[in-house]
Scaffold this motif. Structure first.
Motif, PDB file in Angstrom:
ATOM      1  N   ASP A  93       2.168   9.484 -19.705  1.00 46.94           N
ATOM      2  CA  ASP A  93       1.998  10.463 -20.686  1.00 46.94           C
ATOM      3  C   ASP A  93       1.242  11.878 -20.089  1.00 46.94           C
ATOM      4  O   ASP A  93       2.037  13.031 -20.354  1.00 46.94           O
ATOM      5  CB  ASP A  93       1.037   9.951 -21.664  1.00 46.94           C
ATOM      6  CG  ASP A  93       1.764   8.863 -22.403  1.00 46.94           C
ATOM      7  OD1 ASP A  93       3.100   8.570 -22.330  1.00 46.94           O
ATOM      8  OD2 ASP A  93       1.147   8.005 -23.302  1.00 46.94           O
ATOM      9  N   LEU A  94       0.362  11.577 -19.074  1.00 48.16           N
ATOM     10  CA  LEU A  94      -0.040  13.152 -18.723  1.00 48.16           C
ATOM     11  C   LEU A  94       0.872  13.841 -18.037  1.00 48.16           C
ATOM     12  O   LEU A  94       0.775  15.062 -18.142  1.00 48.16           O
ATOM     13  CB  LEU A  94      -1.307  12.608 -17.595  1.00 48.16           C
ATOM     14  CG  LEU A  94      -2.122  13.730 -17.210  1.00 48.16           C
ATOM     15  CD1 LEU A  94      -3.024  14.052 -18.351  1.00 48.16           C
ATOM     16  CD2 LEU A  94      -3.200  13.254 -16.194  1.00 48.16           C
TER      17      LEU A  94
ATOM     18  N   ARG B  25       3.187  21.336 -19.448  1.00 47.33           N
ATOM     19  CA  ARG B  25       2.078  20.684 -20.335  1.00 47.33           C
ATOM     20  C   ARG B  25       0.904  21.435 -19.867  1.00 47.33           C
ATOM     21  O   ARG B  25       0.756  22.044 -18.791  1.00 47.33           O
ATOM     22  CB  ARG B  25       1.891  19.069 -19.561  1.00 47.33           C
ATOM     23  CG  ARG B  25       3.079  18.167 -19.551  1.00 47.33           C
ATOM     24  CD  ARG B  25       3.170  17.477 -20.782  1.00 47.33           C
ATOM     25  NE  ARG B  25       2.125  16.529 -20.722  1.00 47.33           N
ATOM     26  CZ  ARG B  25       1.719  16.062 -21.883  1.00 47.33           C
ATOM     27  NH1 ARG B  25       2.275  16.116 -23.054  1.00 47.33           N
ATOM     28  NH2 ARG B  25       0.762  15.079 -22.075  1.00 47.33           N
TER      29      ARG B  25
ATOM     30  N   GLU C 225      -2.557  23.028 -18.863  1.00 52.09           N
ATOM     31  CA  GLU C 225      -3.564  22.451 -17.948  1.00 52.09           C
ATOM     32  C   GLU C 225      -4.904  22.137 -18.667  1.00 52.09           C
ATOM     33  O   GLU C 225      -5.301  22.421 -19.546  1.00 52.09           O
ATOM     34  CB  GLU C 225      -4.219  23.740 -17.226  1.00 52.09           C
ATOM     35  CG  GLU C 225      -5.215  23.621 -16.147  1.00 52.09           C
ATOM     36  CD  GLU C 225      -5.471  24.557 -15.312  1.00 52.09           C
ATOM     37  OE1 GLU C 225      -6.426  24.898 -14.832  1.00 52.09           O
ATOM     38  OE2 GLU C 225      -4.368  25.450 -15.106  1.00 52.09           O
TER      39      GLU C 225
ATOM     40  N   LEU D  33      -5.383  18.663 -19.805  1.00 45.52           N
ATOM     41  CA  LEU D  33      -5.245  17.645 -20.472  1.00 45.52           C
ATOM     42  C   LEU D  33      -5.941  16.241 -19.516  1.00 45.52           C
ATOM     43  O   LEU D  33      -5.649  16.537 -18.300  1.00 45.52           O
ATOM     44  CB  LEU D  33      -3.733  17.284 -20.761  1.00 45.52           C
ATOM     45  CG  LEU D  33      -3.057  17.983 -21.730  1.00 45.52           C
ATOM     46  CD1 LEU D  33      -1.728  17.757 -21.549  1.00 45.52           C
ATOM     47  CD2 LEU D  33      -3.569  17.940 -23.194  1.00 45.52           C
ATOM     48  N   SER D  34      -6.317  15.333 -20.155  1.00 42.04           N
ATOM     49  CA  SER D  34      -7.010  14.350 -19.148  1.00 42.04           C
ATOM     50  C   SER D  34      -7.163  12.822 -20.082  1.00 42.04           C
ATOM     51  O   SER D  34      -6.931  12.762 -21.075  1.00 42.04           O
ATOM     52  CB  SER D  34      -8.466  14.682 -18.909  1.00 42.04           C
ATOM     53  OG  SER D  34      -9.352  14.672 -20.057  1.00 42.04           O
TER      54      SER D  34
END
Length: 225
Positions: A15-16, A207, A209, A211-212
Motif C-alpha cells: 500500500d505504501l 504518492r 512524500e 506517508l508511513s
C-alpha cells in the motif's frame, strides 16, 4: 500481460508503494543497521518465489539462510532452487556480478526471473570512499546497469542503502548522494523506535512524500502495528 507491480509480501508495504514494487524501476530502502532492510528484501524475494518466479539476489553483507528459511517456511528448500544468490567480496566483484546476472534474465526455460534484489548496494562502496569521485562513478555505473536490466527485462529492482549524516541538509540520508537518489524512483526510509520501526515514503512518482506505517519485525517477516 504482466501486472505493473510486484508484491512485496506485505500488504502495508504494498500500500505504501501504491501497489507494490514497480516494474522497470529501482526501489530503494535505507535506514540504520537492524531497522529491517534485509527483512524487506527477503520478504519480497519469497513473495516472488511463492508466485512461481525466480529471483536474482545479490548480497554483500552475508546472506542469512536461517532468516530466509523463517520467512519462506516449509517451502524454503524448493524456493532455494529458484533463488540465484550472488555474494560479491569487493566492489569490483559487485559490478561483475551485476553484469553476470543478465545471463539469468535471458533464460527462457524454467521459471523466469521477475525480481532483482541487492542488499546492500553501498556496503562495499564504503570500502572505496577514499577513491572519492571515482568510487561514486563506479557506484553510479552499477546502479545504471541495474536500472537498464529492469527496463530491458520489465522487472523491478529492490536495493537497500546505508546511511550517513548529511551535515549540509541536517538530516540522515542514504549513501551515494544525488546520483543514487535520482536513479531510485521510489525511496523508503526505515526508522528505529525502540522495538517498533517506521517505514516512511521519502520519494514516489505518484504518492505523497511522508506517508508511513509502523511495524514490528516478526519470525516470518513484519507485522503492521
Amino acid at each position: 500481460m504482466k501486472p505493473d507491480r510486484v508484491g512485496t509480501g506485505n500488504g502495508a508495504l504494498d500500500d505504501l508503494l501504491g501497489g507494490g514494487l514497480e516494474r522497470r524501476t529501482v526501489t530503494q530502502v535505507y535506514g540504520e543497521p537492524a531497522s529491517g532492510k534485509s527483512t524487506f528484501c527477503l520478504m519480497a524475494a519469497v513473495a516472488s518465489l511463492r508466485a512461481g518466479n525466480s529471483v536474482v539476489y545479490i548480497d554483500t553483507e552475508g546472506f542469512s539462510v536461517e532468516r530466509f528459511t523463517q520467512i519462506a517456511g516449509e517451502s524454503a528448500g524448493a524456493y532455494a532452487d529458484r533463488l540465484y544468490l550472488f555474494e560479491p567480496l569487493d566492489f569490483a566483484q559487485q559490478g561483475a556480478m551485476i553484469a553476470d546476472a543478465e545471463g539469468l534474465l535471458k533464460k527462457r526455460a524454467g521459471a523466469p526471473v521477475d525480481l532483482i534484489v541487492m542488499d546492500s548496494a553501498t556496503a562495499l562502496y564504503r570500502t572505496e570512499l577514499d577513491l572519492g569521485r571515482e568510487a561514486l562513478r563506479k557506484l553510479s555505473h552499477h546502479m545504471i546497469k541495474l536500472l537498464g536490466l529492469a527496463k530491458k527485462y520489465d522487472i523491478p529492482v529492490l536495493i537497500t542503502n546505508q546511511i550517513f549524516m548529511d551535515v549540509e541538509r541536517d538530516r540522515i540520508s542514504g549513501l551515494g548522494g544525488t546520483a543514487l537518489e535520482h536513479l531510485s524512483k521510489a525511496i523508503i526510509r526505515l526508522e528505529k523506535r525502540d522495538s517498533v520501526r517506521r517505514a516512511v515514503l521519502r520519494k514516489h512518482r505518484s504518492r505523497p512524500e511522508g506517508l508511513s506505517f509502523d511495524f514490528v519485525i516478526t519470525g516470518d517477516g513484519i507485522r503492521k502495528v
